[in-house]
Design a protein around this motif. Structure first.
Motif, PDB file in Angstrom:
ATOM      1  N   ALA A 156       0.828  -1.209   0.000  1.00  0.00           N
ATOM      2  CA  ALA A 156       0.000   0.000   0.000  1.00  0.00           C
ATOM      3  C   ALA A 156       0.865   1.262   0.000  1.00  0.00           C
ATOM      4  O   ALA A 156       0.563   2.240  -0.695  1.00  0.00           O
ATOM      5  CB  ALA A 156      -0.930  -0.004   1.214  1.00  0.00           C
ATOM      6  N   LEU A 157       1.966   1.250   0.764  1.00  0.00           N
ATOM      7  CA  LEU A 157       2.863   2.408   0.793  1.00  0.00           C
ATOM      8  C   LEU A 157       3.511   2.642  -0.574  1.00  0.00           C
ATOM      9  O   LEU A 157       3.608   3.779  -1.048  1.00  0.00           O
ATOM     10  CB  LEU A 157       3.943   2.204   1.849  1.00  0.00           C
ATOM     11  CG  LEU A 157       3.510   2.257   3.316  1.00  0.00           C
ATOM     12  CD1 LEU A 157       4.685   1.945   4.225  1.00  0.00           C
ATOM     13  CD2 LEU A 157       2.936   3.620   3.656  1.00  0.00           C
ATOM     14  N   LEU A 158       3.960   1.566  -1.210  1.00  0.00           N
ATOM     15  CA  LEU A 158       4.601   1.705  -2.515  1.00  0.00           C
ATOM     16  C   LEU A 158       3.599   2.110  -3.591  1.00  0.00           C
ATOM     17  O   LEU A 158       3.936   2.858  -4.516  1.00  0.00           O
ATOM     18  CB  LEU A 158       5.306   0.411  -2.897  1.00  0.00           C
ATOM     19  CG  LEU A 158       6.586   0.122  -2.111  1.00  0.00           C
ATOM     20  CD1 LEU A 158       7.082  -1.282  -2.400  1.00  0.00           C
ATOM     21  CD2 LEU A 158       7.669   1.142  -2.454  1.00  0.00           C
ATOM     22  N   ASP A 159       2.374   1.635  -3.486  1.00  0.00           N
ATOM     23  CA  ASP A 159       1.339   2.062  -4.431  1.00  0.00           C
ATOM     24  C   ASP A 159       1.091   3.560  -4.310  1.00  0.00           C
ATOM     25  O   ASP A 159       0.936   4.267  -5.313  1.00  0.00           O
ATOM     26  CB  ASP A 159       0.040   1.302  -4.178  1.00  0.00           C
ATOM     27  CG  ASP A 159       0.079  -0.103  -4.762  1.00  0.00           C
ATOM     28  OD1 ASP A 159       1.122  -0.479  -5.332  1.00  0.00           O
ATOM     29  OD2 ASP A 159      -0.927  -0.818  -4.650  1.00  0.00           O
ATOM     30  N   ALA A 160       1.056   4.058  -3.055  1.00  0.00           N
ATOM     31  CA  ALA A 160       0.861   5.494  -2.854  1.00  0.00           C
ATOM     32  C   ALA A 160       2.021   6.292  -3.425  1.00  0.00           C
ATOM     33  O   ALA A 160       1.833   7.341  -4.054  1.00  0.00           O
ATOM     34  CB  ALA A 160       0.689   5.795  -1.364  1.00  0.00           C
ATOM     35  N   SER A 161       3.248   5.799  -3.229  1.00  0.00           N
ATOM     36  CA  SER A 161       4.409   6.500  -3.785  1.00  0.00           C
ATOM     37  C   SER A 161       4.399   6.434  -5.308  1.00  0.00           C
ATOM     38  O   SER A 161       4.811   7.385  -5.987  1.00  0.00           O
ATOM     39  CB  SER A 161       5.707   5.915  -3.230  1.00  0.00           C
ATOM     40  OG  SER A 161       5.908   4.583  -3.675  1.00  0.00           O
ATOM     41  N   GLY A 162       3.934   5.325  -5.882  1.00  0.00           N
ATOM     42  CA  GLY A 162       3.805   5.236  -7.329  1.00  0.00           C
ATOM     43  C   GLY A 162       2.806   6.241  -7.874  1.00  0.00           C
ATOM     44  O   GLY A 162       3.037   6.866  -8.922  1.00  0.00           O
ATOM     45  N   SER A 163       1.703   6.441  -7.165  1.00  0.00           N
ATOM     46  CA  SER A 163       0.725   7.455  -7.565  1.00  0.00           C
ATOM     47  C   SER A 163       1.333   8.846  -7.513  1.00  0.00           C
ATOM     48  O   SER A 163       1.100   9.686  -8.388  1.00  0.00           O
ATOM     49  CB  SER A 163      -0.505   7.390  -6.651  1.00  0.00           C
ATOM     50  OG  SER A 163      -1.181   6.158  -6.797  1.00  0.00           O
ATOM     51  N   ALA A 164       2.142   9.116  -6.473  1.00  0.00           N
ATOM     52  CA  ALA A 164       2.790  10.420  -6.349  1.00  0.00           C
ATOM     53  C   ALA A 164       3.747  10.672  -7.505  1.00  0.00           C
ATOM     54  O   ALA A 164       3.806  11.779  -8.052  1.00  0.00           O
ATOM     55  CB  ALA A 164       3.529  10.516  -5.014  1.00  0.00           C
ATOM     56  N   ALA A 165       4.505   9.648  -7.896  1.00  0.00           N
ATOM     57  CA  ALA A 165       5.429   9.801  -9.021  1.00  0.00           C
ATOM     58  C   ALA A 165       4.676  10.069 -10.318  1.00  0.00           C
ATOM     59  O   ALA A 165       5.119  10.861 -11.157  1.00  0.00           O
ATOM     60  CB  ALA A 165       6.290   8.547  -9.162  1.00  0.00           C
ATOM     61  N   ALA A 166       3.522   9.425 -10.482  1.00  0.00           N
ATOM     62  CA  ALA A 166       2.767   9.564 -11.732  1.00  0.00           C
ATOM     63  C   ALA A 166       2.152  10.944 -11.900  1.00  0.00           C
ATOM     64  O   ALA A 166       2.018  11.437 -13.019  1.00  0.00           O
ATOM     65  CB  ALA A 166       1.677   8.489 -11.796  1.00  0.00           C
ATOM     66  N   VAL A 167       1.764  11.595 -10.804  1.00  0.00           N
ATOM     67  CA  VAL A 167       1.100  12.899 -10.900  1.00  0.00           C
ATOM     68  C   VAL A 167       2.022  14.029 -10.463  1.00  0.00           C
ATOM     69  O   VAL A 167       1.570  15.098 -10.082  1.00  0.00           O
ATOM     70  CB  VAL A 167      -0.213  12.933 -10.077  1.00  0.00           C
ATOM     71  CG1 VAL A 167      -1.213  11.946 -10.615  1.00  0.00           C
ATOM     72  CG2 VAL A 167       0.066  12.639  -8.599  1.00  0.00           C
ATOM     73  N   ALA A 168       3.326  13.801 -10.541  1.00  0.00           N
ATOM     74  CA  ALA A 168       4.289  14.747  -9.978  1.00  0.00           C
ATOM     75  C   ALA A 168       4.245  16.121 -10.624  1.00  0.00           C
ATOM     76  O   ALA A 168       4.616  17.106  -9.990  1.00  0.00           O
ATOM     77  CB  ALA A 168       5.699  14.175 -10.091  1.00  0.00           C
ATOM     78  N   VAL A 169       3.820  16.226 -11.868  1.00  0.00           N
ATOM     79  CA  VAL A 169       3.913  17.500 -12.575  1.00  0.00           C
ATOM     80  C   VAL A 169       2.563  18.128 -12.886  1.00  0.00           C
ATOM     81  O   VAL A 169       2.450  19.343 -12.958  1.00  0.00           O
ATOM     82  CB  VAL A 169       4.717  17.314 -13.885  1.00  0.00           C
ATOM     83  CG1 VAL A 169       4.664  18.552 -14.761  1.00  0.00           C
ATOM     84  CG2 VAL A 169       6.173  17.011 -13.555  1.00  0.00           C
ATOM     85  N   ILE A 170       1.513  17.331 -13.055  1.00  0.00           N
ATOM     86  CA  ILE A 170       0.257  17.885 -13.570  1.00  0.00           C
ATOM     87  C   ILE A 170      -0.375  18.905 -12.635  1.00  0.00           C
ATOM     88  O   ILE A 170      -1.176  19.732 -13.073  1.00  0.00           O
ATOM     89  CB  ILE A 170      -0.767  16.773 -13.896  1.00  0.00           C
ATOM     90  CG1 ILE A 170      -1.106  15.953 -12.641  1.00  0.00           C
ATOM     91  CG2 ILE A 170      -0.263  15.891 -14.996  1.00  0.00           C
ATOM     92  CD1 ILE A 170      -2.294  15.042 -12.848  1.00  0.00           C
ATOM     93  N   PHE A 171      -0.049  18.877 -11.338  1.00  0.00           N
ATOM     94  CA  PHE A 171      -0.572  19.891 -10.416  1.00  0.00           C
ATOM     95  C   PHE A 171       0.305  21.138 -10.371  1.00  0.00           C
ATOM     96  O   PHE A 171       0.039  22.053  -9.602  1.00  0.00           O
ATOM     97  CB  PHE A 171      -0.703  19.320  -9.006  1.00  0.00           C
ATOM     98  CG  PHE A 171      -1.777  18.281  -8.872  1.00  0.00           C
ATOM     99  CD1 PHE A 171      -3.048  18.507  -9.352  1.00  0.00           C
ATOM    100  CD2 PHE A 171      -1.511  17.062  -8.275  1.00  0.00           C
ATOM    101  CE1 PHE A 171      -4.039  17.552  -9.239  1.00  0.00           C
ATOM    102  CE2 PHE A 171      -2.498  16.095  -8.149  1.00  0.00           C
ATOM    103  CZ  PHE A 171      -3.762  16.344  -8.636  1.00  0.00           C
ATOM    104  N   GLY A 172       1.336  21.184 -11.190  1.00  0.00           N
ATOM    105  CA  GLY A 172       2.203  22.343 -11.215  1.00  0.00           C
ATOM    106  C   GLY A 172       3.367  22.274 -10.263  1.00  0.00           C
ATOM    107  O   GLY A 172       4.268  23.106 -10.327  1.00  0.00           O
ATOM    108  N   SER A 173       3.389  21.293  -9.355  1.00  0.00           N
ATOM    109  CA  SER A 173       4.480  21.143  -8.395  1.00  0.00           C
ATOM    110  C   SER A 173       4.456  19.734  -7.838  1.00  0.00           C
ATOM    111  O   SER A 173       3.378  19.210  -7.502  1.00  0.00           O
ATOM    112  CB  SER A 173       4.329  22.152  -7.253  1.00  0.00           C
ATOM    113  OG  SER A 173       5.174  21.824  -6.173  1.00  0.00           O
ATOM    114  N   PRO A 174       5.620  19.085  -7.702  1.00  0.00           N
ATOM    115  CA  PRO A 174       5.639  17.756  -7.081  1.00  0.00           C
ATOM    116  C   PRO A 174       5.207  17.795  -5.628  1.00  0.00           C
ATOM    117  O   PRO A 174       4.699  16.801  -5.106  1.00  0.00           O
ATOM    118  CB  PRO A 174       7.104  17.323  -7.225  1.00  0.00           C
ATOM    119  CG  PRO A 174       7.874  18.576  -7.413  1.00  0.00           C
ATOM    120  CD  PRO A 174       6.959  19.503  -8.153  1.00  0.00           C
ATOM    121  N   LEU A 175       5.387  18.944  -4.954  1.00  0.00           N
ATOM    122  CA  LEU A 175       4.951  19.057  -3.569  1.00  0.00           C
ATOM    123  C   LEU A 175       3.439  18.948  -3.463  1.00  0.00           C
ATOM    124  O   LEU A 175       2.909  18.282  -2.574  1.00  0.00           O
ATOM    125  CB  LEU A 175       5.433  20.383  -2.974  1.00  0.00           C
ATOM    126  CG  LEU A 175       5.064  20.644  -1.510  1.00  0.00           C
ATOM    127  CD1 LEU A 175       5.646  19.567  -0.613  1.00  0.00           C
ATOM    128  CD2 LEU A 175       5.538  22.027  -1.077  1.00  0.00           C
TER     129      LEU A 175
END
Length: 438
Positions: A156-175
């Motif tokens: 579950a933790l790695l799936d969440a980190s995978g989701s974060a990597a996938a959407v890192a730019v579309i919100f305008g900031s990886p943060l």
């Protein structure tokens, strides 16, 4: 006593080693996931431009005629209907339920991709963030299946980190991406203290990969941005006073959109293919009516709206009052039916509608365009998702150089809209839960 203390220390060391291993895996899987996400977004951008720009230009149909959305939306609806009714996972997460950071089985990946690539570029009024999160989670499971057991806390933790990597730019900031995943994950039961570092690491790596691939390939990366803002260094008292009722009104408007979706949701569960086709038909009719009534492009009612934000900042063709009212009505209707019956992310259309509403009310005495847009976007985002921290951060960073001056407006609007939505939620749920007769 000493033996107990030694055992506890040994357990902590073992937990620390396992966590470091998880961080290493999160960093490693973040790279291929980011590459896959970049390819997904590049294909999505190419398909969208091909359907709504290249083909009309090649066929001498400029501006885009009112009837143009019908064939494309019907094709898109059919593809989404197949994904929902025929493939495992039903095409992914239902957008009216918000964003989900829950693990996604690899078997769901074909349905998610078909629903997203078949619907989003062909006019569906949703964004790419939810499919990207699902793609990242499924790929994380595939890439780590040799070392991590399925349905384990580590998975579950790695799936969440995978989701974060996938959407890192579309919100305008990886943060912003990391915070969205963290806040979503906490609502899914994951401990934020455990998931925070993998998500931050994967989001940072994802942003680097996106930037490098964008520079190397020359392909544009779909990212939420608000171009052409003029600097505003201070707020007037009227801006703050108008923000409270305006944010509450936005939340009530979002509640109406939610009720449309909730009313349709039982039908969508019983007849998913039929309701998907009905939703794209309503969307096409809404776009056609908008074009006929305003003499503007029907595309303004379609898609997520993230590429059309320049319309409200003076860098695009300005919308008049009548067109703003029409776009709020028609795009809001298309958005409401899409939330329950189609597949995609709910955030980008909400930001667009909030910006449109802000532009509309900016003529009120003392209410400037930038504060009104900031309040509208913040309120709409906070109302559509139960993630107030993510909403505040997203809109604050979206405002760029004006963020410092507009932060009070953003925070007030988020809190007012979030509380208004929560107060009206029970009534809306009760209405949606009422028996429905076919």
């Amino acid at each position: 006593m000493a033996a107990t203390s030694d055992g506890a220390a040994s357990t902590r060391r073992a937990d620390g080693v396992r966590y470091l291993r998880l961080l290493g895996l999160a960093a490693l899987v973040g790279i291929p996931i980011s590459v896959a996400a970049f390819a997904f977004l590049a294909l999505l951008h190419w398909l969208t431009a091909f359907v709504w720009e290249d083909l009309p230009e090649a066929w001498g149909l400029e501006p885009v005629p009112w009837w143009w959305p019908f064939p494309w939306l019907l094709i898109g609806g059919a593809l989404v209907a197949v994904a929902i009714s025929r493939l495992p996972g039903h095409g992914g997460h239902v957008p009216i339920d918000g964003l989900s950071a829950e693990p996604v089985p690899p078997s769901h990946l074909p349905g998610v991709l078909l629903a997203a690539l078949g619907g989003l570029p062909l006019g569906v009024v949703l964004g790419p963030e939810a499919p990207l999160m699902a793609v990242g989670a499924a790929l994380a499971t595939i890439l780590t299946s040799r070392w991590i057991a399925r349905k384990s806390p580590e998975n579950a933790l790695l799936d969440a980190s995978g989701s974060a990597a996938a959407v890192a730019v579309i919100f305008g900031s990886p943060l912003v991406a990391a915070v969205f995943i963290l806040e979503s994950a906490s609502r899914s039961g994951l401990r934020s203290t455990k998931v925070v570092l993998p998500c931050l690491l994967s989001a940072g790596i994802g942003a680097l990969v996106f930037t490098g691939l964008g520079t190397w390939t020359g392909l544009p990366v779909i990212s939420l941005e608000l171009p052409g803002l003029g600097a505003q260094t201070r707020l007037d008292a009227a801006d703050l006073l108008w923000t409270v009722p305006f944010a509450a009104a936005i939340a009530l408007g979002v509640n109406v959109i939610h009720r449309i979706g909730r009313r349709l949701l039982p039908h969508a569960k019983r007849r998913p293919a039929l309701m998907a086709m009905a939703a794209v038909t309503v969307t096409a009719v809404a776009a056609a009516l908008y074009a006929l009534l305003t003499d503007r492009s029907p595309v303004e009612v379609l898609l997520s709206g993230q590429d059309a934000l320049a319309t409200f900042t003076g860098t695009g063709e300005a919308l008049g009052t009548g067109a703003l009212v029409a776009i709020l009505a028609f795009k809001g209707l298309a958005y409401g039916v899409s939330l329950a019956t189609l597949r995609g992310g709910p955030i980008f259309p909400a930001v667009f509608l909030g910006a449109a509403a802000g532009t509309l009310v900016s003529g009120l005495p003392g209410f400037g365009l930038l504060p009104a847009m900031a309040a509208g976007m913040a309120a709409a985002t906070a109302a559509i998702l139960p993630l107030p921290v993510s909403a505040a951060l997203l809109i604050t960073l979206l405002l760029g150089t004006d963020s410092a001056a507009m932060t009070p407006i953003v925070l007030i609007a988020v809190v007012v809209a979030f509380m208004t939505e929560r107060l009206t939620e029970r009534t809306g749920d009760a209405d949606a839960a009422a028996p429905i007769r076919d």
